[in-house]
Each structure stands twice: as C-alpha cells, then as structure tokens.
Design a protein around this motif. Structure first.
Motif, PDB file in Angstrom:
ATOM      1  N   ASP A  13       2.018   1.789  -3.505  1.00 19.52           N
ATOM      2  CA  ASP A  13       0.926   2.322  -4.331  1.00 19.52           C
ATOM      3  C   ASP A  13       0.774   3.830  -4.149  1.00 19.52           C
ATOM      4  O   ASP A  13       0.625   4.571  -5.123  1.00 19.52           O
ATOM      5  CB  ASP A  13      -0.396   1.626  -3.987  1.00 19.52           C
ATOM      6  CG  ASP A  13      -0.416   0.167  -4.387  1.00 19.52           C
ATOM      7  OD1 ASP A  13       0.374  -0.227  -5.272  1.00 19.52           O
ATOM      8  OD2 ASP A  13      -1.229  -0.586  -3.813  1.00 19.52           O
ATOM      9  N   ARG A  72      -0.147 -10.337  -4.383  1.00 18.54           N
ATOM     10  CA  ARG A  72      -1.370  -9.613  -4.734  1.00 18.54           C
ATOM     11  C   ARG A  72      -1.561  -9.762  -6.240  1.00 18.54           C
ATOM     12  O   ARG A  72      -0.708  -9.352  -7.023  1.00 18.54           O
ATOM     13  CB  ARG A  72      -1.233  -8.142  -4.360  1.00 18.54           C
ATOM     14  CG  ARG A  72      -2.488  -7.327  -4.664  1.00 18.54           C
ATOM     15  CD  ARG A  72      -2.383  -5.920  -4.160  1.00 18.54           C
ATOM     16  NE  ARG A  72      -1.603  -5.103  -5.095  1.00 18.54           N
ATOM     17  CZ  ARG A  72      -1.274  -3.847  -4.857  1.00 18.54           C
ATOM     18  NH1 ARG A  72      -1.606  -3.271  -3.724  1.00 18.54           N
ATOM     19  NH2 ARG A  72      -0.584  -3.161  -5.743  1.00 18.54           N
ATOM     20  N   PRO A 128       0.817  -1.224   0.000  1.00 19.87           N
ATOM     21  CA  PRO A 128       0.000   0.000   0.000  1.00 19.87           C
ATOM     22  C   PRO A 128       0.848   1.271   0.000  1.00 19.87           C
ATOM     23  O   PRO A 128       0.498   2.258  -0.660  1.00 19.87           O
ATOM     24  CB  PRO A 128      -0.827  -0.120   1.284  1.00 19.87           C
ATOM     25  CG  PRO A 128      -0.897  -1.572   1.567  1.00 19.87           C
ATOM     26  CD  PRO A 128       0.420  -2.122   1.097  1.00 19.87           C
ATOM     27  N   THR A 129       1.974   1.244   0.687  1.00 14.85           N
ATOM     28  CA  THR A 129       2.879   2.398   0.680  1.00 14.85           C
ATOM     29  C   THR A 129       3.448   2.609  -0.714  1.00 14.85           C
ATOM     30  O   THR A 129       3.542   3.749  -1.196  1.00 14.85           O
ATOM     31  CB  THR A 129       4.013   2.185   1.693  1.00 14.85           C
ATOM     32  OG1 THR A 129       3.449   1.922   2.970  1.00 14.85           O
ATOM     33  CG2 THR A 129       4.920   3.390   1.766  1.00 14.85           C
TER      34      THR A 129
END
Length: 163
Positions: free
Chosen positions: A74, A150, A71-72
């Motif tokens: 992204d 993912r 997430p970081t």
C-alpha cells in the motif's frame, strides 16, 4: 484449517482358528481379505486427507505471510502514485509480480458492481436508487485462491438508508 473427524474404526470379529474343515478355512480367508481391503481403503483415505491438509497448510501459511506484506505494498503504491520516479514505478511493479507469483490476486471492484459480502467490506451506506451496488472504492482487497486475505473496502448504495 478445517478440522476433520477421525473415522471410527471398529475391530473385526475374532477369528476361530481351531478346526472346522475347508469351509472354515474359506471363511477365514474371506474375512482376512475383507479386513485387508478395508485397511487398504482406510490407508488411501488417510493419504488423501494428509495431502489435502498439507495443501491447506501451505495456502494459509502463504496467506499469513503475504498479509504482513500488504501494508508495504500500500505504501509503495501510494509513493508510486505521487512520484514521477521510474525507479519507484519499477519497484512497485516488481513487488506486485513477486506477490502475484505467490498466488496473490487483487480484488478490484468498480463503481456500480454488485456488493458481495464475501469480497467487500462496506464501511458506509449511502442513499441511492441502485440498491446493493458499490458507490465508492476506498481500498483494494486481496485474496489467494478463494481465501480472502483483506476484503476491498467500499461504500455502497442502499434504497433505504439505515445508518
């Protein structure tokens, strides 16, 4: 992690050490030698299994830690896409290099590629002539070796749209 069945170990038959002459002594030596060879082979198999388990553990532990950083990544990529700041661009590149050094690989499909359920997650199907092909990429995916952390999120074409 994969679970393995423990090998069933059957104890050797008891040895008769009383008398019997040279023939019996030869049989005892032969039996002990066979038992020793079996034990040595079992030990070598155990060493191989422990090494494989260690490798699996490291892979899954690394995958778990890297999945927390995605997430970081992204957010940094999004900031780099909307910013002209060279510092942000350099930070994203450096962060990607560090993650690649840990074995992280991007799953970057292109429009028109064949849909692969092991690498892609289809969020929507669209009617189209090119059956089972990628229509749109929503987000990239990531993997370590063959372990998908993912999947890439995509929209896919299907001939018969069954929404």
């Amino acid at each position: 992690m994969k679970t393995r069945k423990s090998p069933s170990i059957t104890p050797p038959p008891p040895l008769n050490l009383r008398g019997g002459g040279p023939q019996a002594e030869g049989d005892i030596v032969k039996t002990l030698t066979e038992n020793w060879k079996r034990a040595l082979a079992a030990y070598h198999n155990l060493v191989k299994r422990v090494d494989a388990d260690k490798k699996d553990f490291v892979t899954y532990a690394t995958a778990n830690n890297l999945s927390k950083l995605l997430p970081t990544l992204d957010v940094l990529e999004l900031a780099a896409a909307h910013s002209q700041d060279q510092g942000v661009q350099m930070a994203v590149k450096q962060f990607k290099d560090v993650l690649a050094g840990e074995g992280l690989q991007e799953i970057s499909p292109t429009v028109g590629d064949v849909y692969d359920h092991s690498l892609h997650e289809c969020l929507e199907t669209l009617p189209g002539d090119a059956d089972n092909t990628i229509a749109e990429i929503i987000s990239k995916g990531y993997k370590i070796n063959d372990h998908v952390i993912r999947p890439a999120k995509i929209k896919a074409y299907v001939k018969d749209n069954r929404n």
